[in-house]
Enzyme design. Sequence first.
Site, PDB file in Angstrom:
ATOM      1  N   HIS A   8      -9.651   2.534   0.181  1.00 40.82           N
ATOM      2  CA  HIS A   8      -8.205   2.274   0.161  1.00 40.82           C
ATOM      3  C   HIS A   8      -7.815   1.734  -1.209  1.00 40.82           C
ATOM      4  O   HIS A   8      -8.153   0.603  -1.552  1.00 40.82           O
ATOM      5  CB  HIS A   8      -7.859   1.275   1.255  1.00 40.82           C
ATOM      6  CG  HIS A   8      -6.391   1.129   1.511  1.00 40.82           C
ATOM      7  ND1 HIS A   8      -5.422   1.706   0.721  1.00 40.82           N
ATOM      8  CD2 HIS A   8      -5.714   0.444   2.489  1.00 40.82           C
ATOM      9  CE1 HIS A   8      -4.229   1.396   1.184  1.00 40.82           C
ATOM     10  NE2 HIS A   8      -4.381   0.645   2.247  1.00 40.82           N
ATOM     11  N   LYS A  34      -9.016   8.541   2.934  1.00 39.48           N
ATOM     12  CA  LYS A  34      -9.555   7.212   2.650  1.00 39.48           C
ATOM     13  C   LYS A  34     -10.991   7.068   3.164  1.00 39.48           C
ATOM     14  O   LYS A  34     -11.695   6.146   2.763  1.00 39.48           O
ATOM     15  CB  LYS A  34      -8.668   6.125   3.254  1.00 39.48           C
ATOM     16  CG  LYS A  34      -7.330   5.943   2.554  1.00 39.48           C
ATOM     17  CD  LYS A  34      -6.563   4.764   3.145  1.00 39.48           C
ATOM     18  CE  LYS A  34      -5.208   4.582   2.468  1.00 39.48           C
ATOM     19  NZ  LYS A  34      -4.245   5.618   2.850  1.00 39.48           N
ATOM     20  N   CYS A  91       0.804  -1.223   0.000  1.00 39.83           N
ATOM     21  CA  CYS A  91       0.000   0.000   0.000  1.00 39.83           C
ATOM     22  C   CYS A  91       0.838   1.274   0.000  1.00 39.83           C
ATOM     23  O   CYS A  91       0.289   2.375  -0.068  1.00 39.83           O
ATOM     24  CB  CYS A  91      -0.949   0.002   1.193  1.00 39.83           C
ATOM     25  SG  CYS A  91      -2.012  -1.452   1.231  1.00 39.83           S
ATOM     26  N   HIS A 118      -2.108   8.158   6.398  1.00 33.00           N
ATOM     27  CA  HIS A 118      -2.378   6.855   5.788  1.00 33.00           C
ATOM     28  C   HIS A 118      -3.740   6.340   6.274  1.00 33.00           C
ATOM     29  O   HIS A 118      -4.542   5.863   5.464  1.00 33.00           O
ATOM     30  CB  HIS A 118      -1.269   5.873   6.146  1.00 33.00           C
ATOM     31  CG  HIS A 118      -1.423   4.534   5.512  1.00 33.00           C
ATOM     32  ND1 HIS A 118      -1.338   4.343   4.151  1.00 33.00           N
ATOM     33  CD2 HIS A 118      -1.672   3.300   6.043  1.00 33.00           C
ATOM     34  CE1 HIS A 118      -1.522   3.060   3.869  1.00 33.00           C
ATOM     35  NE2 HIS A 118      -1.723   2.402   4.996  1.00 33.00           N
ATOM     36  N   PHE A 165       1.839  -3.334   3.908  1.00 29.84           N
ATOM     37  CA  PHE A 165       2.147  -4.679   4.398  1.00 29.84           C
ATOM     38  C   PHE A 165       3.607  -4.989   4.078  1.00 29.84           C
ATOM     39  O   PHE A 165       4.100  -4.687   2.990  1.00 29.84           O
ATOM     40  CB  PHE A 165       1.265  -5.716   3.715  1.00 29.84           C
ATOM     41  CG  PHE A 165      -0.122  -5.846   4.306  1.00 29.84           C
ATOM     42  CD1 PHE A 165      -0.570  -5.018   5.314  1.00 29.84           C
ATOM     43  CD2 PHE A 165      -0.985  -6.829   3.824  1.00 29.84           C
ATOM     44  CE1 PHE A 165      -1.837  -5.151   5.845  1.00 29.84           C
ATOM     45  CE2 PHE A 165      -2.257  -6.970   4.353  1.00 29.84           C
ATOM     46  CZ  PHE A 165      -2.690  -6.134   5.361  1.00 29.84           C
TER      47      PHE A 165
END
Length: 414
Positions: free
Chosen positions: A341, A336, A164, A304, A402
């Site tokens: 996302h 977001k 991401c 984020h 991730f």
Amino acid sequence: MPNVRDVVITGLGATTPLGGDVPSTWNAALAGESGARPLENDWAERYGMPVSFAATIRVAPEEVLPRPEMKRMDPSAQYAMIAAREAWADAGAPEMDGDRLGTVVSSGIGGIWTTLDAWDTLKEKGARRVLPMTVPMLMPNSPTAYVSLEFGARAGAHALVSACASGAEAIAYGVEMIRSGRADVVIAGGTEATIHPMPISAFAASRTLSLRNDDPAGASRPYDQARDGFVIGEGAGVVVLEAAEHAAARSARVYAKVSGLGLTADGYHITSPEPTGSGQVRAMQAALEDAGTTSASVVHVNAHATSTVVGDLIEARSVSSVLGADADQVALSATKSMTGHLLGGAGALETIFTVLAVHHRTAPPTINVTDPDPELTLDLVRDTPRALPEGDIAAINNSFGFGGHNVALVVTNA
């Protein structure tokens, strides 16, 4: 240490759950609209999926691209091409030597539709029916390759993959290409097309998706006490990065400057962020140092903030740690909440939001926060936009992925 070359942004392009281009996306974000909507298919019933909604792209590619072109591209490349063409036109379509033009367009997952469709074809119809263009369509460098072909970019065509954080890291790499002298202009960004039953089911199995099937528009709730996961989205964001002297020589309109880059890794867990946020802190600190500025100049952060129970507060504490007493002057936005996302496209789209926030001196809102988490001490911009100060200002865009990837970009006014 001063940068070797200043890098500015002269073009913006996007196709998102909020709109088919940057102006419509930005206007929808300022209006606090949600791009999340019920899926118009029977996937949930057919496969027993626990999630029946997503932030689907607002304008279908077939409304923009000719069919012969679409047939050669996975949706992830289609989205990238739409965004890249808009960004290039927005930059004034500069005439230049292709040896001085590069591309860095990333995807966190790549051509998943092509991969799974080819597997279905193989199982159901046999090997002879698998399309000969399958590999060029599924490879994760396909979007950047097609963009480089479109514009004759020969300084390099790269596709960094950091989950991401991919879109933001692509922009960071593009900045480095210009700073190092490899290119004068770089088309950079991120794209993702994963609204497919398999990825949705996989994310749901990892318990990272919101399960608010009865309220898609209200499902993404960063920093709200009732947050229960993110809303998967799709789309692309692309920017035209340009050496400042190159932009000045052609009298280009400049939105803002990408002044600082910070890239770190947690080295902690394949999916969970390091609990103390140390990697995020180091990324933001590095970006501020690289920009040659301090926390006193920061007036806006595009977080984020995916709307996960654990991740949101780790980031909030990290921002507070980096900014210290100056955190009180910062307008925090979690976009977001509106776009969902976009995974590998998220960092690029949120860089565009950060650039426009600095350019227009307006922080976009965060929606769906009706009961803020009491642990959040930062000033969250809720429901309506917030004016940013005059004078020289800086903003931070955070993107995490991730695998423990942390990217922070510092954007300053031109």
